[in-house]
Design a protein around this motif. Structure first.
Motif, PDB file in Angstrom:
ATOM      1  N   LYS A   1       0.801  -1.112  -0.110  1.00  0.00           N
ATOM      2  CA  LYS A   1      -0.068   0.129   0.021  1.00  0.00           C
ATOM      3  C   LYS A   1       0.831   1.263  -0.017  1.00  0.00           C
ATOM      4  CE  LYS A   1      -4.056  -1.883   1.668  1.00  0.00           C
ATOM      5  NZ  LYS A   1      -4.871  -1.421   0.872  1.00  0.00           N
TER       6      LYS A   1
ATOM      7  N   SER B   1       2.117  -5.696   8.150  1.00  0.00           N
ATOM      8  CA  SER B   1       1.127  -6.440   7.516  1.00  0.00           C
ATOM      9  C   SER B   1       0.103  -5.667   7.267  1.00  0.00           C
ATOM     10  CB  SER B   1       0.696  -7.543   8.386  1.00  0.00           C
ATOM     11  OG  SER B   1      -0.189  -6.990   9.484  1.00  0.00           O
ATOM     12  N   LYS B   2      -0.062  -4.232   7.416  1.00  0.00           N
ATOM     13  CA  LYS B   2      -1.092  -3.285   7.098  1.00  0.00           C
ATOM     14  C   LYS B   2      -0.657  -2.652   5.936  1.00  0.00           C
ATOM     15  CE  LYS B   2      -3.384  -2.693  11.496  1.00  0.00           C
ATOM     16  NZ  LYS B   2      -3.251  -1.443  12.789  1.00  0.00           N
TER      17      LYS B   2
ATOM     18  N   LEU C   1      -4.498  -7.870   0.681  1.00  0.00           N
ATOM     19  CA  LEU C   1      -4.273  -6.406   0.625  1.00  0.00           C
ATOM     20  C   LEU C   1      -4.775  -5.683  -0.199  1.00  0.00           C
ATOM     21  CD1 LEU C   1      -0.739  -5.825   2.505  1.00  0.00           C
ATOM     22  CD2 LEU C   1      -2.900  -5.723   3.608  1.00  0.00           C
ATOM     23  N   TRP C   2      -5.021  -6.347  -1.336  1.00  0.00           N
ATOM     24  CA  TRP C   2      -5.605  -5.596  -2.735  1.00  0.00           C
ATOM     25  C   TRP C   2      -7.064  -5.121  -2.399  1.00  0.00           C
ATOM     26  CZ3 TRP C   2      -8.584  -6.576  -6.935  1.00  0.00           C
ATOM     27  CH2 TRP C   2      -8.473  -5.551  -8.019  1.00  0.00           C
ATOM     28  N   ASN C   3      -7.078  -3.868  -2.915  1.00  0.00           N
ATOM     29  CA  ASN C   3      -8.446  -3.269  -2.397  1.00  0.00           C
ATOM     30  C   ASN C   3      -9.658  -3.515  -3.521  1.00  0.00           C
ATOM     31  OD1 ASN C   3      -8.183  -2.657   0.362  1.00  0.00           O
ATOM     32  ND2 ASN C   3      -7.399  -0.594  -0.285  1.00  0.00           N
TER      33      ASN C   3
END
Length: 116
Positions: free
Chosen positions: A71, A105-106, A113-115
């Protein structure tokens, strides 16, 4: 002669927050960046673009060659965690896990993790 690589290979995808994407589009519209510098083309709808990313991430993800999503809302944290991800997966003589630190991990992890 170089020694052949016998380890896992990771691919990285930098996830951009919707506000960051909006700001980049606005900058492109003001002529501050070239349209060729920005991945969103007027011929593509955002949903089509996200579907293509999702297909890419899921279709060629594997245990031997996994995608790592980073991110990139906070560029410094993104870069630090990308570097930590690479270094933690390499074996080298002076590796110090304590100095390397924990991967957030955030910020960096698998395709979950992909939105999109």
């Amino acid at each position: 002669m170089a020694k052949p690589f016998d380890g896992d290979i990771s691919r990285f995808y930098a996830e951009r927050a919707p506000q960051e994407v909006h700001n980049a589009i606005e900058s492109a519209n003001k002529g501050q960046i070239l349209n060729s510098d920005f991945p969103y083309d007027k011929r593509w709808k955002r949903a089509d673009y996200e579907a293509a990313i999702k297909e890419t991430l899921t279709r060629i993800n594997s245990d031997h060659s996994p995608w790592k999503v980073v991110k990139s809302d906070d560029k410094r944290r993104a870069r630090v965690n990308a570097i930590r991800t690479v270094l933690s997966n390499l074996d080298y003589s002076c590796k110090d896990p304590e100095a390397l630190g924990e991967i957030d991990s955030k910020v960096a992890g698998g395709i979950v993790l992909w939105n999109g």
